[in-house]
Design an enzyme around this catalytic site. Structure first.
Site, PDB file in Angstrom:
ATOM      1  N   ASP A 194       0.826  -1.208   0.000  1.00  0.00           N
ATOM      2  CA  ASP A 194       0.000   0.000   0.000  1.00  0.00           C
ATOM      3  C   ASP A 194       0.860   1.258   0.000  1.00  0.00           C
ATOM      4  OD1 ASP A 194       0.960  -0.435   2.570  1.00  0.00           O
ATOM      5  OD2 ASP A 194      -0.992  -0.681   3.486  1.00  0.00           O
TER       6      ASP A 194
ATOM      7  N   ASN B 122      -7.636  -2.876  14.137  1.00  0.00           N
ATOM      8  CA  ASN B 122      -9.028  -3.098  13.710  1.00  0.00           C
ATOM      9  C   ASN B 122      -9.151  -4.269  12.735  1.00  0.00           C
ATOM     10  OD1 ASN B 122      -7.940  -2.077  11.366  1.00  0.00           O
ATOM     11  ND2 ASN B 122      -9.327  -0.339  11.169  1.00  0.00           N
TER      12      ASN B 122
ATOM     13  N   HIS C  77      -7.307  -4.723   9.995  1.00  0.00           N
ATOM     14  CA  HIS C  77      -7.012  -4.464   8.584  1.00  0.00           C
ATOM     15  C   HIS C  77      -5.701  -5.133   8.166  1.00  0.00           C
ATOM     16  CE1 HIS C  77      -4.776  -0.330   9.290  1.00  0.00           C
ATOM     17  NE2 HIS C  77      -3.918  -1.304   9.233  1.00  0.00           N
TER      18      HIS C  77
HETATM   19  C1  GLP Z   1      -0.336   0.134   8.753  1.00  0.00           C
HETATM   20  C2  GLP Z   1      -0.081  -0.645   7.436  1.00  0.00           C
HETATM   21  C3  GLP Z   1      -0.339  -2.113   7.603  1.00  0.00           C
HETATM   22  C4  GLP Z   1       0.275  -2.580   8.913  1.00  0.00           C
HETATM   23  C5  GLP Z   1      -0.480  -1.959  10.064  1.00  0.00           C
HETATM   24  C6  GLP Z   1       0.062  -2.328  11.445  1.00  0.00           C
HETATM   25  O1  GLP Z   1      -1.377   1.029   8.722  1.00  0.00           O
HETATM   26  N1  GLP Z   1      -0.800  -0.157   6.307  1.00  0.00           N
HETATM   27  O2  GLP Z   1       0.226  -2.815   6.495  1.00  0.00           O
HETATM   28  O3  GLP Z   1       0.182  -3.974   9.019  1.00  0.00           O
HETATM   29  O4  GLP Z   1      -0.622  -0.576   9.922  1.00  0.00           O
HETATM   30  O5  GLP Z   1       1.204  -1.595  11.774  1.00  0.00           O
HETATM   31  P1  GLP Z   1       2.169  -1.979  12.958  1.00  0.00           P
HETATM   32  O6  GLP Z   1       2.863  -3.211  12.541  1.00  0.00           O
HETATM   33  O7  GLP Z   1       3.103  -0.817  13.115  1.00  0.00           O
HETATM   34  O8  GLP Z   1       1.305  -2.191  14.160  1.00  0.00           O
END
Ligand code: GLP
Length: 266
Positions: free
Chosen positions: A68, A139, A141
C-alpha cells in the site's frame, strides 16, 4: 491456517524470517516478495538481511511489491511507504531498486483511478507474489483494507478509517491532521492470490484482532479473516498477541509435531 506462537517479539522475527527464507529458497533467486510496512515486520526484515549477508538466502534477482501507499505524500517524505520500503526492505535486503514496486500515491485524477489496475498488471507480469509478508491493524485491517472491504477487492483507492489515522499519527508528529486521508492498497483478493502468506503480530494490542482473524467468522468486519480462505497462510505471533486464542494449546502441539522437512531452520 498455521499459527506459530513464540515467546517474544524477537523470536517472532526469527521464525517468520525462517519461514519466508524457506519459501524463497524453494522458489529460487527470482522470488517475488510481497512486503508490508509497519513496525511488526521490522525484526523479520532484519533477520532476512542476516541471512542474505550470511549467504544462505539469495535475493539478488528478487522483486518486491509493497502492499500500500498513502495518497498525496511526496515519495521523499520519510513516512511515505516508498521511502519506508527503501529504508527497511530494499537497502537492508540488497534488492535491486528497479524491481521494488510501490503503488503510485502521487497520481492524481484519472491516473489515480488507473493506479490500482496498473499495479495489478505489474504483479501479474512478474508472475504473481510467491510470499506475501503482512502485519495486522488493531481493527483487523491488512494492507489498508479497512473493515467492510470486499473480500475479493483488488488494488484500489481507499479512505483510511479514523482509527487507522489515529494509530498512525505517531509517525506524523502525533498530529492526526498530518496523516493522509486516502491510500492505494492491494485488495483482499490480491492478497489471497499470493502463493503463500506470512503474517506477524506482537503485543496485547493485537490480541483481539488476532483472535477475530484466526477463530472468528470470515467477515469483512475483520478483513484479515479472509486469510482463513488461503491454503498457505502462516501466522507468527508472540504470547501477548496470542493471549485471546482459545486454541493456543492445539497450535503449539501442531507446531511441535511438524515433520522434519517442514521444520524451520533457526
Ligand atoms: C499500517 C499498514 C499495515 C500494517 C499496520 C500495522 O497502517 N498499512 O500494512 O500492518 O498498519 O502496523 P504496525 O505493525 O506498526 O502495528
Amino acid at each position: 491456517m498455521e499459527v506459530i506462537i513464540c515467546p517474544d517479539a524477537e523470536r517472532v522475527g526469527e521464525i517468520a524470517a525462517a519461514k519466508v527464507a524457506q519459501i524463497a529458497n524453494r522458489v529460487g533467486p527470482r522470488v517475488v516478495l510481497g512486503v508490508a510496512t509497519g513496525s511488526s515486520p521490522l525484526a523479520l526484515y532484519a533477520r532476512l538481511a542476516d541471512r542474505v549477508r550470511a549467504g544462505t538466502l539469495d535475493l539478488s534477482e528478487a522483486s518486491a511489491f509493497a502492499l500500500d501507499e498513502y495518497v498525496g505524500l511526496p515519495v521523499t517524505h520519510p513516512e511515505s511507504y516508498h521511502d519506508t520500503i527503501r529504508r527497511t526492505v530494499t537497502e537492508p535486503l540488497g534488492l535491486e531498486p528497479s524491481r521494488v514496486h510501490v503503488p503510485n500515491g502521487q497520481a492524481t485524477g484519472v491516473d489515480l483511478e488507473l493506479a490500482g489496475p496498473r499495479y495489478e498488471e505489474a504483479i501479474k507480469a512478474a508472475g504473481g507474489v510467491d510470499v506475501q509478508i503482512l502485519g495486522i491493524g488493531g481493527n483487523g485491517h491488512v494492507g489498508f483494507n479497512e473493515p467492510t472491504s470486499s473480500l475479493s477487492s483488488r488494488t484500489r483507492l481507499k479512505t483510511l478509517a479514523a482509527q487507522t489515522r489515529q494509530d498512525n499519527a505517531r509517525f506524523f508528529n502525533d498530529n492526526i491532521d498530518e496523516v493522509p486521508t486516502q491510500c492505494l492498497t492491494q485488495g483482499l483478493g490480491t492478497i489471497l492470490d499470493a502463493r503463500n502468506a506470512v503474517l506477524v503480530a506482537n503485543g496485547e494490542g493485537k490480541a483481539a484482532a488476532i483472535a477475530a482473524m484466526v477463530e472468528g467468522p470470515v467477515t469483512s468486519m475483520c478483513p484479515a479473516s479472509v486469510l482463513q480462505l488461503h491454503p498457505h497462510a502462516t501466522i507468527v505471533v508472540d504470547e501477548a498477541a496470542a493471549s485471546r486464542l482459545t486454541m493456543s494449546d492445539y497450535f503449539k502441539l501442531a507446531y511441535a509435531s511438524l515433520p522434519p522437512w517442514q521444520r524451520l531452520d533457526v
